[in-house]
Design a protein around this motif. Structure first.
Motif, PDB file in Angstrom:
ATOM      1  N   PRO A 158       0.800  -1.231   0.000  1.00  0.00           N
ATOM      2  CA  PRO A 158       0.000   0.000   0.000  1.00  0.00           C
ATOM      3  C   PRO A 158       0.832   1.280   0.000  1.00  0.00           C
ATOM      4  N   ARG A 159       2.096   1.185   0.469  1.00  0.00           N
ATOM      5  CA  ARG A 159       2.923   2.399   0.528  1.00  0.00           C
ATOM      6  C   ARG A 159       3.775   2.577  -0.729  1.00  0.00           C
ATOM      7  N   THR A 160       3.681   1.616  -1.664  1.00  0.00           N
ATOM      8  CA  THR A 160       4.519   1.714  -2.867  1.00  0.00           C
ATOM      9  C   THR A 160       3.931   2.739  -3.822  1.00  0.00           C
ATOM     10  N   LYS A 161       4.628   3.837  -3.994  1.00  0.00           N
ATOM     11  CA  LYS A 161       4.127   4.891  -4.879  1.00  0.00           C
ATOM     12  C   LYS A 161       4.701   4.769  -6.285  1.00  0.00           C
ATOM     13  N   VAL A 162       5.941   4.262  -6.366  1.00  0.00           N
ATOM     14  CA  VAL A 162       6.599   4.186  -7.676  1.00  0.00           C
ATOM     15  C   VAL A 162       7.365   2.871  -7.792  1.00  0.00           C
ATOM     16  N   VAL A 163       7.316   2.268  -8.969  1.00  0.00           N
ATOM     17  CA  VAL A 163       8.223   1.162  -9.312  1.00  0.00           C
ATOM     18  C   VAL A 163       9.091   1.658 -10.462  1.00  0.00           C
ATOM     19  N   PHE A 164      10.396   1.652 -10.243  1.00  0.00           N
ATOM     20  CA  PHE A 164      11.338   2.068 -11.288  1.00  0.00           C
ATOM     21  C   PHE A 164      11.892   0.821 -11.970  1.00  0.00           C
ATOM     22  N   LEU A 165      11.862   0.810 -13.282  1.00  0.00           N
ATOM     23  CA  LEU A 165      12.480  -0.306 -14.015  1.00  0.00           C
ATOM     24  C   LEU A 165      13.315   0.263 -15.154  1.00  0.00           C
ATOM     25  N   ALA A 166      14.631   0.056 -15.085  1.00  0.00           N
ATOM     26  CA  ALA A 166      15.468   0.419 -16.230  1.00  0.00           C
ATOM     27  C   ALA A 166      15.407  -0.749 -17.201  1.00  0.00           C
ATOM     28  N   ASN A 167      14.999  -0.484 -18.421  1.00  0.00           N
ATOM     29  CA  ASN A 167      14.830  -1.555 -19.404  1.00  0.00           C
ATOM     30  C   ASN A 167      15.305  -1.080 -20.767  1.00  0.00           C
ATOM     31  N   PRO A 168      16.501  -1.518 -21.198  1.00  0.00           N
ATOM     32  CA  PRO A 168      17.455  -2.407 -20.522  1.00  0.00           C
ATOM     33  C   PRO A 168      18.027  -1.739 -19.267  1.00  0.00           C
ATOM     34  N   ASN A 169      18.551  -2.613 -18.402  1.00  0.00           N
ATOM     35  CA  ASN A 169      19.107  -2.089 -17.158  1.00  0.00           C
ATOM     36  C   ASN A 169      20.588  -1.737 -17.303  1.00  0.00           C
ATOM     37  N   ASN A 170      20.955  -0.681 -16.633  1.00  0.00           N
ATOM     38  CA  ASN A 170      22.346  -0.303 -16.439  1.00  0.00           C
ATOM     39  C   ASN A 170      22.665  -0.594 -14.969  1.00  0.00           C
ATOM     40  N   PRO A 171      23.672  -1.360 -14.638  1.00  0.00           N
ATOM     41  CA  PRO A 171      24.832  -1.766 -15.432  1.00  0.00           C
ATOM     42  C   PRO A 171      24.803  -3.203 -15.974  1.00  0.00           C
ATOM     43  N   THR A 172      23.691  -3.919 -15.860  1.00  0.00           N
ATOM     44  CA  THR A 172      23.740  -5.332 -16.257  1.00  0.00           C
ATOM     45  C   THR A 172      23.602  -5.533 -17.766  1.00  0.00           C
ATOM     46  N   GLY A 173      22.844  -4.640 -18.425  1.00  0.00           N
ATOM     47  CA  GLY A 173      22.617  -4.792 -19.871  1.00  0.00           C
ATOM     48  C   GLY A 173      21.495  -5.747 -20.208  1.00  0.00           C
ATOM     49  N   THR A 174      20.841  -6.302 -19.184  1.00  0.00           N
ATOM     50  CA  THR A 174      19.742  -7.243 -19.425  1.00  0.00           C
ATOM     51  C   THR A 174      18.427  -6.484 -19.618  1.00  0.00           C
ATOM     52  N   TYR A 175      17.417  -7.184 -20.141  1.00  0.00           N
ATOM     53  CA  TYR A 175      16.139  -6.510 -20.388  1.00  0.00           C
ATOM     54  C   TYR A 175      14.982  -7.440 -20.092  1.00  0.00           C
ATOM     55  N   LEU A 176      13.805  -6.849 -19.952  1.00  0.00           N
ATOM     56  CA  LEU A 176      12.578  -7.636 -19.834  1.00  0.00           C
ATOM     57  C   LEU A 176      11.805  -7.523 -21.136  1.00  0.00           C
ATOM     58  N   ALA A 177      11.287  -8.658 -21.612  1.00  0.00           N
ATOM     59  CA  ALA A 177      10.458  -8.666 -22.816  1.00  0.00           C
ATOM     60  C   ALA A 177       9.145  -7.939 -22.515  1.00  0.00           C
ATOM     61  N   HIS A 178       8.497  -7.485 -23.596  1.00  0.00           N
ATOM     62  CA  HIS A 178       7.285  -6.674 -23.433  1.00  0.00           C
ATOM     63  C   HIS A 178       6.227  -7.401 -22.601  1.00  0.00           C
ATOM     64  N   GLY A 179       6.089  -8.706 -22.829  1.00  0.00           N
ATOM     65  CA  GLY A 179       5.081  -9.468 -22.084  1.00  0.00           C
ATOM     66  C   GLY A 179       5.324  -9.395 -20.585  1.00  0.00           C
ATOM     67  N   GLU A 180       6.563  -9.437 -20.191  1.00  0.00           N
ATOM     68  CA  GLU A 180       6.912  -9.356 -18.771  1.00  0.00           C
ATOM     69  C   GLU A 180       6.637  -7.959 -18.211  1.00  0.00           C
ATOM     70  N   VAL A 181       6.959  -6.945 -18.996  1.00  0.00           N
ATOM     71  CA  VAL A 181       6.709  -5.575 -18.527  1.00  0.00           C
ATOM     72  C   VAL A 181       5.205  -5.362 -18.392  1.00  0.00           C
ATOM     73  N   ARG A 182       4.453  -5.900 -19.342  1.00  0.00           N
ATOM     74  CA  ARG A 182       2.999  -5.750 -19.270  1.00  0.00           C
ATOM     75  C   ARG A 182       2.450  -6.475 -18.032  1.00  0.00           C
ATOM     76  N   ARG A 183       3.007  -7.653 -17.773  1.00  0.00           N
ATOM     77  CA  ARG A 183       2.582  -8.415 -16.588  1.00  0.00           C
ATOM     78  C   ARG A 183       2.891  -7.618 -15.310  1.00  0.00           C
ATOM     79  N   LEU A 184       4.025  -6.948 -15.301  1.00  0.00           N
ATOM     80  CA  LEU A 184       4.380  -6.112 -14.150  1.00  0.00           C
ATOM     81  C   LEU A 184       3.347  -4.992 -13.995  1.00  0.00           C
ATOM     82  N   GLN A 185       3.064  -4.309 -15.092  1.00  0.00           N
ATOM     83  CA  GLN A 185       2.103  -3.194 -15.019  1.00  0.00           C
ATOM     84  C   GLN A 185       0.740  -3.703 -14.548  1.00  0.00           C
TER      85      GLN A 185
END
Ligand SMILES: Cc1ncc(COP(=O)(O)O)c(C=O)c1O
Length: 364
Positions: free
Chosen positions: A150-177
Protein backbone atom coordinates in the motif's frame (compact mmCIF):
# COMPACT_ATOMS: atom_id res chain seq x y z
CA UNK A 1 27.42 19.34 10.47
CA UNK A 2 27.12 22.31 12.88
CA UNK A 3 25.29 21.33 16.07
CA UNK A 4 22.57 23.96 15.83
CA UNK A 5 22.86 24.60 12.11
CA UNK A 6 20.29 23.91 9.43
CA UNK A 7 19.25 20.26 9.17
CA UNK A 8 18.27 18.67 5.88
CA UNK A 9 15.10 16.61 5.60
CA UNK A 10 15.17 12.98 6.82
CA UNK A 11 16.74 10.68 4.26
CA UNK A 12 19.06 13.24 2.69
CA UNK A 13 22.09 12.31 4.78
CA UNK A 14 21.51 8.62 3.99
CA UNK A 15 22.35 9.32 0.36
CA UNK A 16 25.70 8.15 -0.93
CA UNK A 17 26.35 10.70 -3.67
CA UNK A 18 26.33 9.32 -7.22
CA UNK A 19 29.89 8.75 -8.38
CA UNK A 20 30.19 9.44 -12.13
CA UNK A 21 32.45 7.40 -14.39
CA UNK A 22 36.05 8.51 -14.12
CA UNK A 23 37.53 10.64 -16.91
CA UNK A 24 41.24 10.82 -16.16
CA UNK A 25 44.15 8.43 -15.90
CA UNK A 26 47.54 9.07 -14.32
CA UNK A 27 50.26 10.56 -16.49
CA UNK A 28 48.10 13.08 -18.28
CA UNK A 29 47.59 10.83 -21.34
CA UNK A 30 44.30 11.05 -23.22
CA UNK A 31 42.33 8.15 -21.80
CA UNK A 32 40.12 5.67 -23.55
CA UNK A 33 36.99 6.52 -21.58
CA UNK A 34 34.55 3.65 -21.52
CA UNK A 35 33.05 4.40 -18.14
CA UNK A 36 29.79 6.25 -18.82
CA UNK A 37 28.08 4.51 -21.76
CA UNK A 38 28.68 7.47 -24.04
CA UNK A 39 28.69 6.86 -27.77
CA UNK A 40 32.15 6.47 -29.33
CA UNK A 41 30.89 8.19 -32.50
CA UNK A 42 30.15 11.62 -31.06
CA UNK A 43 27.12 13.78 -31.70
CA UNK A 44 25.60 14.32 -35.13
CA UNK A 45 27.43 17.15 -36.95
CA UNK A 46 23.98 18.64 -37.53
CA UNK A 47 23.36 18.73 -33.78
CA UNK A 48 26.74 20.36 -33.20
CA UNK A 49 25.94 23.02 -35.83
CA UNK A 50 22.53 23.67 -34.25
CA UNK A 51 24.19 24.01 -30.84
CA UNK A 52 26.71 26.53 -32.19
CA UNK A 53 24.01 28.54 -33.93
CA UNK A 54 22.47 29.26 -30.54
CA UNK A 55 25.59 31.09 -29.38
CA UNK A 56 24.27 34.41 -30.73
CA UNK A 57 21.19 34.29 -28.52
CA UNK A 58 22.51 33.43 -25.11
CA UNK A 59 20.82 36.50 -23.63
CA UNK A 60 17.37 35.04 -24.34
CA UNK A 61 15.49 32.57 -22.18
CA UNK A 62 14.77 29.25 -23.84
CA UNK A 63 11.31 28.19 -24.95
CA UNK A 64 10.13 26.85 -21.60
CA UNK A 65 7.56 24.67 -23.33
CA UNK A 66 10.20 22.97 -25.51
CA UNK A 67 7.65 23.23 -28.33
CA UNK A 68 9.90 22.37 -31.27
CA UNK A 69 11.58 19.43 -29.55
CA UNK A 70 8.35 17.93 -28.26
CA UNK A 71 6.92 18.34 -31.76
CA UNK A 72 9.91 16.59 -33.31
CA UNK A 73 9.73 13.71 -30.82
CA UNK A 74 5.98 13.43 -31.33
CA UNK A 75 6.42 13.30 -35.10
CA UNK A 76 9.17 10.67 -34.94
CA UNK A 77 7.25 8.30 -32.66
CA UNK A 78 3.66 9.26 -33.50
CA UNK A 79 3.00 10.66 -30.01
CA UNK A 80 0.89 13.50 -28.68
CA UNK A 81 3.41 16.27 -27.85
CA UNK A 82 1.15 17.42 -25.02
CA UNK A 83 2.07 14.25 -23.17
CA UNK A 84 5.83 14.72 -23.59
CA UNK A 85 7.83 16.53 -20.90
CA UNK A 86 11.46 17.46 -21.54
CA UNK A 87 14.06 17.56 -18.83
CA UNK A 88 17.67 18.34 -18.10
CA UNK A 89 18.70 14.76 -18.69
CA UNK A 90 16.46 11.87 -17.75
CA UNK A 91 18.01 12.21 -14.29
CA UNK A 92 15.98 15.37 -13.80
CA UNK A 93 12.81 13.60 -14.90
CA UNK A 94 13.46 10.75 -12.47
CA UNK A 95 13.90 13.30 -9.69
CA UNK A 96 10.80 15.26 -10.70
CA UNK A 97 8.75 12.08 -10.70
CA UNK A 98 10.10 11.05 -7.30
CA UNK A 99 9.42 14.47 -5.77
CA UNK A 100 5.91 14.59 -7.13
CA UNK A 101 4.84 11.07 -6.12
CA UNK A 102 7.00 9.92 -3.19
CA UNK A 103 6.63 11.45 0.27
CA UNK A 104 8.07 10.66 3.70
CA UNK A 105 7.40 7.02 4.56
CA UNK A 106 6.35 6.06 1.04
CA UNK A 107 8.17 3.28 -0.77
CA UNK A 108 9.77 3.08 -4.19
CA UNK A 109 10.63 -0.34 -5.55
CA UNK A 110 13.44 -1.17 -7.98
CA UNK A 111 15.52 -4.19 -8.83
CA UNK A 112 18.68 -5.18 -7.00
CA UNK A 113 21.18 -4.00 -9.61
CA UNK A 114 18.97 -1.21 -10.92
CA UNK A 115 20.20 2.24 -11.86
CA UNK A 116 21.49 4.06 -8.74
CA UNK A 117 19.51 7.24 -9.23
CA UNK A 118 16.30 5.50 -8.14
CA UNK A 119 17.61 5.02 -4.62
CA UNK A 120 19.04 8.53 -4.48
CA UNK A 121 15.86 10.17 -5.75
CA UNK A 122 13.73 8.17 -3.32
CA UNK A 123 15.86 9.04 -0.29
CA UNK A 124 15.89 12.69 -1.34
CA UNK A 125 12.10 12.71 -0.91
CA UNK A 126 12.16 11.01 2.49
CA UNK A 127 10.94 7.81 0.88
CA UNK A 128 12.04 4.26 1.58
CA UNK A 129 14.00 2.55 -1.20
CA UNK A 130 13.03 -1.10 -1.60
CA UNK A 131 15.55 -3.15 -3.57
CA UNK A 132 14.25 -6.47 -4.94
CA UNK A 133 16.47 -9.47 -5.78
CA UNK A 134 17.07 -10.24 -9.45
CA UNK A 135 17.40 -13.56 -11.25
CA UNK A 136 20.42 -14.02 -13.47
CA UNK A 137 21.12 -10.29 -13.25
CA UNK A 138 17.65 -9.62 -14.64
CA UNK A 139 14.66 -7.92 -12.99
CA UNK A 140 12.21 -10.47 -11.61
CA UNK A 141 8.58 -9.43 -12.10
CA UNK A 142 7.17 -11.81 -9.48
CA UNK A 143 9.71 -10.70 -6.89
CA UNK A 144 8.95 -7.04 -7.63
CA UNK A 145 5.20 -7.59 -7.38
CA UNK A 146 5.63 -9.45 -4.10
CA UNK A 147 7.27 -6.35 -2.59
CA UNK A 148 4.65 -3.89 -3.79
CA UNK A 149 2.36 -2.80 -0.96
CA UNK A 150 0.00 0.00 0.00
CA UNK A 151 2.92 2.40 0.53
CA UNK A 152 4.52 1.71 -2.87
CA UNK A 153 4.13 4.89 -4.88
CA UNK A 154 6.60 4.19 -7.68
CA UNK A 155 8.22 1.16 -9.31
CA UNK A 156 11.34 2.07 -11.29
CA UNK A 157 12.48 -0.31 -14.02
CA UNK A 158 15.47 0.42 -16.23
CA UNK A 159 14.83 -1.55 -19.40
CA UNK A 160 17.45 -2.41 -20.52
CA UNK A 161 19.11 -2.09 -17.16
CA UNK A 162 22.35 -0.30 -16.44
CA UNK A 163 24.83 -1.77 -15.43
CA UNK A 164 23.74 -5.33 -16.26
CA UNK A 165 22.62 -4.79 -19.87
CA UNK A 166 19.74 -7.24 -19.43
CA UNK A 167 16.14 -6.51 -20.39
CA UNK A 168 12.58 -7.64 -19.83
CA UNK A 169 10.46 -8.67 -22.82
CA UNK A 170 7.29 -6.67 -23.43
CA UNK A 171 5.08 -9.47 -22.08
CA UNK A 172 6.91 -9.36 -18.77
CA UNK A 173 6.71 -5.58 -18.53
CA UNK A 174 3.00 -5.75 -19.27
CA UNK A 175 2.58 -8.41 -16.59
CA UNK A 176 4.38 -6.11 -14.15
CA UNK A 177 2.10 -3.19 -15.02
CA UNK A 178 -1.00 -5.35 -14.74
CA UNK A 179 0.04 -6.54 -11.30
CA UNK A 180 0.39 -3.03 -9.90
CA UNK A 181 -2.35 -1.17 -8.07
CA UNK A 182 -3.69 1.70 -10.22
CA UNK A 183 -2.21 4.22 -7.79
CA UNK A 184 1.35 2.95 -8.19
CA UNK A 185 3.33 4.62 -10.95
CA UNK A 186 5.50 2.41 -13.17
CA UNK A 187 8.51 4.31 -14.51
CA UNK A 188 10.08 2.60 -17.52
CA UNK A 189 13.54 4.08 -17.88
CA UNK A 190 14.45 3.37 -21.49
CA UNK A 191 17.77 5.22 -21.65
CA UNK A 192 19.23 2.53 -23.92
CA UNK A 193 16.10 1.69 -25.94
CA UNK A 194 17.59 2.81 -29.25
CA UNK A 195 20.26 0.13 -29.03
CA UNK A 196 17.94 -2.80 -28.44
CA UNK A 197 17.46 -5.18 -31.34
CA UNK A 198 14.99 -7.74 -29.99
CA UNK A 199 11.57 -8.50 -31.42
CA UNK A 200 10.08 -8.95 -27.98
CA UNK A 201 11.28 -5.57 -26.66
CA UNK A 202 9.09 -2.50 -26.38
CA UNK A 203 10.43 0.63 -24.72
CA UNK A 204 7.12 1.62 -23.13
CA UNK A 205 5.20 3.56 -25.77
CA UNK A 206 2.38 1.05 -25.82
CA UNK A 207 1.94 0.86 -22.06
CA UNK A 208 2.03 4.64 -21.63
CA UNK A 209 -0.57 4.98 -24.38
CA UNK A 210 -2.91 2.41 -22.87
CA UNK A 211 -2.56 2.82 -19.09
CA UNK A 212 -2.91 5.67 -16.60
CA UNK A 213 0.04 4.74 -14.42
CA UNK A 214 3.02 4.19 -16.73
CA UNK A 215 5.69 6.74 -17.66
CA UNK A 216 8.59 6.16 -20.04
CA UNK A 217 11.79 8.20 -19.76
CA UNK A 218 14.34 8.61 -22.56
CA UNK A 219 17.65 10.36 -22.99
CA UNK A 220 19.76 12.13 -25.60
CA UNK A 221 22.90 11.23 -23.61
CA UNK A 222 23.54 7.81 -25.09
CA UNK A 223 23.02 7.00 -28.78
CA UNK A 224 22.46 10.68 -29.65
CA UNK A 225 25.79 11.65 -28.12
CA UNK A 226 24.54 14.77 -26.32
CA UNK A 227 25.43 13.85 -22.72
CA UNK A 228 27.10 17.22 -22.10
CA UNK A 229 23.90 19.10 -22.91
CA UNK A 230 21.73 17.24 -20.38
CA UNK A 231 18.61 16.43 -22.36
CA UNK A 232 15.91 13.85 -21.76
CA UNK A 233 12.19 13.41 -22.20
CA UNK A 234 9.30 11.56 -20.66
CA UNK A 235 6.15 10.28 -22.33
CA UNK A 236 3.38 10.35 -19.76
CA UNK A 237 -0.32 9.97 -19.15
CA UNK A 238 -1.90 13.43 -19.44
CA UNK A 239 -2.31 13.75 -15.66
CA UNK A 240 1.34 12.92 -15.00
CA UNK A 241 2.51 15.36 -17.68
CA UNK A 242 0.39 18.01 -15.96
CA UNK A 243 2.03 17.23 -12.61
CA UNK A 244 5.57 17.34 -14.00
CA UNK A 245 4.87 20.59 -15.84
CA UNK A 246 3.74 22.17 -12.57
CA UNK A 247 6.86 21.17 -10.68
CA UNK A 248 9.69 21.46 -13.20
CA UNK A 249 11.64 24.67 -13.53
CA UNK A 250 9.98 26.92 -16.13
CA UNK A 251 13.16 26.94 -18.24
CA UNK A 252 14.60 23.58 -17.26
CA UNK A 253 16.12 22.84 -20.67
CA UNK A 254 18.53 25.25 -22.35
CA UNK A 255 18.11 26.64 -25.89
CA UNK A 256 21.32 25.03 -27.21
CA UNK A 257 20.14 21.66 -25.87
CA UNK A 258 16.69 22.06 -27.43
CA UNK A 259 18.14 23.04 -30.81
CA UNK A 260 20.72 20.25 -30.80
CA UNK A 261 18.05 17.75 -29.78
CA UNK A 262 15.83 18.60 -32.74
CA UNK A 263 18.76 18.38 -35.17
CA UNK A 264 19.95 15.10 -33.63
CA UNK A 265 16.52 13.54 -34.04
CA UNK A 266 16.46 14.53 -37.70
CA UNK A 267 19.85 12.99 -38.48
CA UNK A 268 18.65 9.40 -38.78
CA UNK A 269 21.76 8.40 -40.77
CA UNK A 270 23.94 9.23 -37.75
CA UNK A 271 21.79 7.10 -35.47
CA UNK A 272 21.74 4.21 -37.95
CA UNK A 273 25.53 4.41 -38.10
CA UNK A 274 25.79 4.32 -34.29
CA UNK A 275 23.44 1.38 -34.16
CA UNK A 276 25.31 -0.55 -36.83
CA UNK A 277 28.55 0.11 -34.96
CA UNK A 278 27.07 -1.27 -31.76
CA UNK A 279 25.56 -4.28 -33.51
CA UNK A 280 28.97 -5.15 -34.85
CA UNK A 281 31.09 -4.51 -31.76
CA UNK A 282 28.83 -5.54 -28.88
CA UNK A 283 28.91 -9.23 -29.87
CA UNK A 284 32.59 -9.01 -30.76
CA UNK A 285 33.57 -7.55 -27.40
CA UNK A 286 31.40 -10.05 -25.50
CA UNK A 287 32.83 -12.99 -27.46
CA UNK A 288 36.47 -11.90 -27.22
CA UNK A 289 36.27 -11.24 -23.49
CA UNK A 290 34.43 -14.54 -23.07
CA UNK A 291 37.30 -16.31 -24.85
CA UNK A 292 39.63 -14.97 -22.15
CA UNK A 293 37.66 -17.01 -19.64
CA UNK A 294 35.71 -14.09 -18.15
CA UNK A 295 31.95 -14.27 -17.85
CA UNK A 296 30.10 -11.51 -19.68
CA UNK A 297 26.41 -10.95 -18.96
CA UNK A 298 24.48 -10.97 -22.27
CA UNK A 299 23.69 -7.33 -23.02
CA UNK A 300 21.28 -5.54 -25.34
CA UNK A 301 22.72 -2.09 -24.59
CA UNK A 302 25.95 -0.35 -25.58
CA UNK A 303 27.94 -1.81 -22.71
CA UNK A 304 28.84 -5.14 -21.12
CA UNK A 305 29.16 -6.33 -17.54
CA UNK A 306 32.38 -8.32 -17.08
CA UNK A 307 32.69 -10.70 -14.14
CA UNK A 308 35.96 -11.42 -12.35
CA UNK A 309 36.77 -14.10 -9.80
CA UNK A 310 36.65 -11.77 -6.81
CA UNK A 311 36.31 -8.10 -5.86
CA UNK A 312 40.09 -7.94 -5.57
CA UNK A 313 40.49 -9.28 -9.10
CA UNK A 314 38.03 -6.69 -10.45
CA UNK A 315 39.92 -3.88 -8.73
CA UNK A 316 43.26 -5.24 -9.95
CA UNK A 317 41.94 -5.47 -13.52
CA UNK A 318 40.65 -1.92 -13.29
CA UNK A 319 44.05 -0.71 -12.11
CA UNK A 320 45.88 -2.66 -14.83
CA UNK A 321 43.63 -1.18 -17.51
CA UNK A 322 44.01 2.33 -16.12
CA UNK A 323 47.77 1.93 -16.29
CA UNK A 324 47.23 1.48 -20.04
CA UNK A 325 44.99 4.55 -20.22
CA UNK A 326 41.71 2.61 -20.30
CA UNK A 327 38.87 3.59 -17.96
CA UNK A 328 36.06 1.13 -17.30
CA UNK A 329 33.46 1.50 -14.54
CA UNK A 330 33.60 -0.10 -11.12
CA UNK A 331 30.12 -1.20 -10.11
CA UNK A 332 30.49 -2.23 -6.47
CA UNK A 333 27.96 0.50 -5.61
CA UNK A 334 25.45 -1.53 -7.64
CA UNK A 335 26.07 -4.61 -5.55
CA UNK A 336 28.46 -6.00 -8.18
CA UNK A 337 31.91 -5.85 -6.56
CA UNK A 338 33.26 -8.66 -8.76
CA UNK A 339 32.43 -6.80 -11.95
CA UNK A 340 33.51 -3.99 -14.22
CA UNK A 341 31.27 -2.38 -16.82
CA UNK A 342 32.69 -1.54 -20.22
CA UNK A 343 31.07 0.77 -22.76
CA UNK A 344 31.45 -0.37 -26.37
CA UNK A 345 34.10 1.91 -27.88
CA UNK A 346 35.64 2.50 -31.26
CA UNK A 347 37.15 -0.46 -33.09
CA UNK A 348 40.56 0.54 -31.80
CA UNK A 349 39.32 1.02 -28.22
CA UNK A 350 37.68 -2.40 -28.20
CA UNK A 351 40.81 -4.13 -29.46
CA UNK A 352 42.90 -2.32 -26.84
CA UNK A 353 40.62 -3.39 -23.98
CA UNK A 354 40.68 -7.03 -25.07
CA UNK A 355 44.47 -6.93 -25.42
CA UNK A 356 44.83 -5.25 -22.01
CA UNK A 357 42.58 -7.79 -20.34
CA UNK A 358 44.48 -10.64 -22.00
CA UNK A 359 47.71 -9.20 -20.71
CA UNK A 360 46.24 -8.75 -17.22
CA UNK A 361 45.14 -12.37 -17.22
CA UNK A 362 48.55 -13.48 -18.46
CA UNK A 363 47.16 -14.68 -21.76
CA UNK A 364 48.98 -12.48 -24.21
C1 LIG B 1 19.41 3.56 -16.92
C2 LIG B 1 19.77 5.01 -16.97
N1 LIG B 1 18.82 5.91 -16.77
C3 LIG B 1 19.08 7.22 -16.80
C4 LIG B 1 20.36 7.69 -17.03
C5 LIG B 1 20.60 9.16 -16.97
O1 LIG B 1 20.73 9.71 -18.21
P1 LIG B 1 20.74 11.26 -18.43
O2 LIG B 1 22.08 11.59 -18.95
O3 LIG B 1 19.65 11.49 -19.44
O4 LIG B 1 20.43 11.96 -17.15
C6 LIG B 1 21.39 6.79 -17.25
C7 LIG B 1 22.77 7.27 -17.46
O5 LIG B 1 23.73 6.59 -17.28
C8 LIG B 1 21.09 5.42 -17.21
O6 LIG B 1 22.05 4.51 -17.39
Amino acid sequence: MAKNGPRPQPGILDISPYVPGESNVPGGVKPIKLSSNETPLGASPRAVAAFKAEADQLDRYPDGAATALRGAIGKLYGLDPARIVCGSGSDELINLIAHAYIGPGDEAVYSEHGFLMYKIATLACGGKPVSVPERKYTADVDAILSRVGPRTKVVFLANPNNPTGTYLAHGEVRRLQQGLPPGTLLVLDAAYAEYVRRNDYEAGLELVATTENTVMTRTFSKIYGLAALRLGWAYCPADVADVLNRTRGPFNVTSPALAAGVAALEDRAHIEHALAHNEKWLPWVAAEIGKLGLEVTPSVGNFVLIHFASPQAAVAADEALKARGIILRRVAAYGLPNCLRMTIGTEDDNHKVVAALASFLGRS
